[in-house]
Scaffold this motif. Sequence first.
Motif, mmCIF file in Angstrom:
data_model
loop_
_atom_site.group_PDB
_atom_site.id
_atom_site.type_symbol
_atom_site.label_atom_id
_atom_site.label_comp_id
_atom_site.label_asym_id
_atom_site.label_seq_id
_atom_site.Cartn_x
_atom_site.Cartn_y
_atom_site.Cartn_z
ATOM 1 N N LYS A 6 1.098 -1.049 0.103
ATOM 2 C CA LYS A 6 0.204 0.012 0.066
ATOM 3 C C LYS A 6 0.832 1.456 -0.264
ATOM 4 N N SER A 7 2.215 0.968 0.255
ATOM 5 C CA SER A 7 3.387 2.575 0.686
ATOM 6 C C SER A 7 4.937 1.853 0.104
ATOM 7 N N ALA A 8 4.880 2.908 -0.562
ATOM 8 C CA ALA A 8 7.114 2.740 -0.020
ATOM 9 C C ALA A 8 7.313 3.678 0.331
ATOM 10 N N VAL A 9 8.368 3.680 1.016
ATOM 11 C CA VAL A 9 9.415 4.010 1.340
ATOM 12 C C VAL A 9 10.945 4.309 0.834
ATOM 13 N N THR A 10 10.938 5.987 0.862
ATOM 14 C CA THR A 10 12.088 6.356 0.330
ATOM 15 C C THR A 10 13.797 6.739 1.351
ATOM 16 N N THR A 11 15.014 6.715 0.807
ATOM 17 C CA THR A 11 15.598 6.949 1.951
ATOM 18 C C THR A 11 15.623 8.928 1.529
ATOM 19 N N GLU A 12 15.028 9.493 0.422
ATOM 20 C CA GLU A 12 15.094 10.714 0.090
ATOM 21 C C GLU A 12 14.968 11.457 0.738
ATOM 22 N N PHE A 13 15.532 12.561 1.448
ATOM 23 C CA PHE A 13 15.663 13.396 2.609
ATOM 24 C C PHE A 13 14.010 14.642 2.333
ATOM 25 N N GLY A 14 13.219 15.120 3.147
ATOM 26 C CA GLY A 14 11.925 15.643 2.793
ATOM 27 C C GLY A 14 10.980 14.980 4.202
ATOM 28 N N ALA A 15 9.601 15.598 3.584
ATOM 29 C CA ALA A 15 8.553 15.707 4.715
ATOM 30 C C ALA A 15 7.309 15.472 3.532
ATOM 31 N N LEU A 16 6.662 15.559 4.795
ATOM 32 C CA LEU A 16 5.165 14.616 4.071
ATOM 33 C C LEU A 16 4.144 15.634 3.944
ATOM 34 N N ASP A 17 2.676 15.446 3.078
ATOM 35 C CA ASP A 17 1.950 16.466 3.456
ATOM 36 C C ASP A 17 0.931 15.609 2.159
ATOM 37 N N ALA A 18 -0.549 15.560 1.868
ATOM 38 C CA ALA A 18 -1.533 14.883 1.664
ATOM 39 C C ALA A 18 -1.126 15.023 0.315
ATOM 40 N N GLY A 19 -0.519 15.461 -0.149
ATOM 41 C CA GLY A 19 -0.009 15.012 -1.932
ATOM 42 C C GLY A 19 1.273 14.743 -2.155
ATOM 43 N N SER A 20 1.802 13.657 -0.702
ATOM 44 C CA SER A 20 2.957 12.744 -1.374
ATOM 45 C C SER A 20 2.593 11.931 -2.104
ATOM 46 N N GLU A 21 3.313 11.125 -2.578
ATOM 47 C CA GLU A 21 3.189 10.047 -4.040
ATOM 48 C C GLU A 21 3.280 8.710 -2.606
ATOM 49 N N LEU A 22 2.225 8.018 -2.576
ATOM 50 C CA LEU A 22 2.100 6.874 -1.768
ATOM 51 C C LEU A 22 3.491 5.255 -1.845
ATOM 52 N N TYR A 23 4.256 5.580 -2.732
ATOM 53 C CA TYR A 23 5.279 4.688 -3.699
ATOM 54 C C TYR A 23 6.403 5.747 -3.267
ATOM 55 N N LEU A 24 6.768 7.230 -2.883
ATOM 56 C CA LEU A 24 8.168 7.868 -3.166
ATOM 57 C C LEU A 24 7.988 8.704 -2.098
ATOM 58 N N LEU A 25 7.762 7.934 -0.626
ATOM 59 C CA LEU A 25 7.358 8.360 0.413
ATOM 60 C C LEU A 25 9.225 8.905 0.857
ATOM 61 N N PRO A 26 9.358 10.085 1.173
ATOM 62 C CA PRO A 26 10.417 10.817 1.703
ATOM 63 C C PRO A 26 11.066 10.069 2.959
ATOM 64 N N ARG A 27 12.332 10.215 4.001
ATOM 65 C CA ARG A 27 12.385 10.050 5.359
ATOM 66 C C ARG A 27 13.336 11.173 5.734
ATOM 67 N N ILE A 28 13.476 10.998 7.379
ATOM 68 C CA ILE A 28 14.980 11.284 7.507
ATOM 69 C C ILE A 28 15.350 10.850 8.380
ATOM 70 N N GLY A 29 16.410 10.459 8.245
ATOM 71 C CA GLY A 29 17.584 9.376 8.677
ATOM 72 C C GLY A 29 17.968 10.226 9.790
ATOM 73 N N ILE A 30 18.161 8.936 10.823
ATOM 74 C CA ILE A 30 19.115 9.775 11.859
ATOM 75 C C ILE A 30 18.932 9.016 12.514
ATOM 76 N N ARG A 31 21.472 9.086 12.510
ATOM 77 C CA ARG A 31 21.914 8.933 12.196
ATOM 78 C C ARG A 31 22.948 8.706 13.658
ATOM 79 N N ASN A 32 24.370 8.922 14.196
ATOM 80 C CA ASN A 32 24.982 9.403 15.512
ATOM 81 C C ASN A 32 24.664 10.256 15.612
ATOM 82 N N HIS A 33 23.786 11.545 15.835
ATOM 83 C CA HIS A 33 22.792 12.617 16.696
ATOM 84 C C HIS A 33 22.771 12.559 17.801
ATOM 85 N N GLU A 34 23.184 12.938 18.742
ATOM 86 C CA GLU A 34 22.986 12.908 19.962
ATOM 87 C C GLU A 34 21.809 13.875 20.341
#
Length: 357
Positions: free
Chosen positions: A323-351
Amino acid sequence: MTLVTRIKLLLSRIYIRANRYLNYHKRKNINFSLQFNKQQRIIDSKNFILTYHKIGHETPDEHGLNVTLDNFESHLKWLLSNYDILSIRELTDNIQNGTVGKRSIVLSFDDCYVGSFQRIVDLLNHYRVPGVFYVTTMRMSGGYPYLWNELLNKILFGVGNERRLTDLLNALGLKYKSIDIFSEKDLTATQGWTFHSLSDPHQRHQIARILRREFLLANSLIKLEKLYAICSGLECDEEAKLLTRKSIDSVKNNSLITIGGHTNSHLNLARLPADQQYEEICKNKIFLENVMGKPVEYFAFPYGSRDFFTSDTISILKSVGFKSAVTTEFGALDAGSELYLLPRIGIRNHEKLPEFL
C-alpha cells in the motif's frame, strides 16, 4: 595499486564527497525541495517519517548508523511531547484520504538486527509508541546471517584478515600489489572514521570505499556469493546478525509493531531485471506473511534513493499488494505525497534530533 584501481578509488571519492555536499545543503533548510513525477514543489511541513537502523551500539560505525539507547529513549520522550506519533498504516490512510495532520511522525527501522530489535520493541512497548520494521529475510530463508556490509567491515577492519581480503579483491578482479597490515593500534587510532570522512588514514579505508561501491552496484547475487564463500565460518558481532523467524513471531500479535518488506537479499533492485526484482520482493513478502499470519502491506526500498529502484519496482509493489513504499530521499510529507515514493529523515550518530523538527 593498479591504474584501474586508482581510477575507481578516485571516482568513489568524488561520488562520496558530492553526495555529502548535496545532503548537507538539503538538510540546511526547513523547506524541502522534493521532486515527484518530474514536478518540483516546495513543502513547508511538520510531518515526517524518521529512519533508524542500529539502536544501542555505543560506538560509531563506518556508515554512521548507530544511535545509543539513551539517545533513542530521549528522542522518544521529546517526540511524544511535540508530535502525534502514527503507525505507517495510519499515515498511509491519512495520505490516501487527504487528511495529513499538522505535526505527525512515523518511526521506521530498516534492516533489523538481532541486537537492536528487542531493545527497540521494549521501548516502544514502554512508551506505547507505534513503529514499523522493514525486514530483510535472507537469514530466515536459509541465507547468510549478515548483510554484506557487516562482512566487509569484518574483513577490512578485523585484525588478521589479510588473506581473506586479498582473496576477495582477487575474486572481484581488483589487483593490489600488497595489502598493508591492520593492527589493533590502527583500529584504535581510526575508530571514528566513516564513509563521510574526507580523509583516509589507512590503506584499508581506501579499499573500503572501492568495495562499498562494488557491492552497492552489484547487479546480481554473484558478487555476494563470492563474498559469502570467502567469509565462510567468519563470525561478526552477534548484534549485527539479521533477525530470526523467532524474533518476528514474538511481535506478530503486538498492535504497536508493523512488519514491512525490505526484499530477501537487500540487493540493488535497479540492477535487476523485472523478473528478479519480483522474486526478491515476493520471496520476502510471502515469508513474512507466513510468519505473521496476516498481510505485509508496507515496503522500504533497499538503499532507498532513486538510483536503487525503477518504475518496474513500483509496478511490482502495487501488483502484489503493497500500500505504500518509503525511500531514503530527504523530505517532509503532506496530503499530496506519492504513496510509493515517501521521503524520510535518516537519524544517525546524533545526540540530538535535527533542529528543524
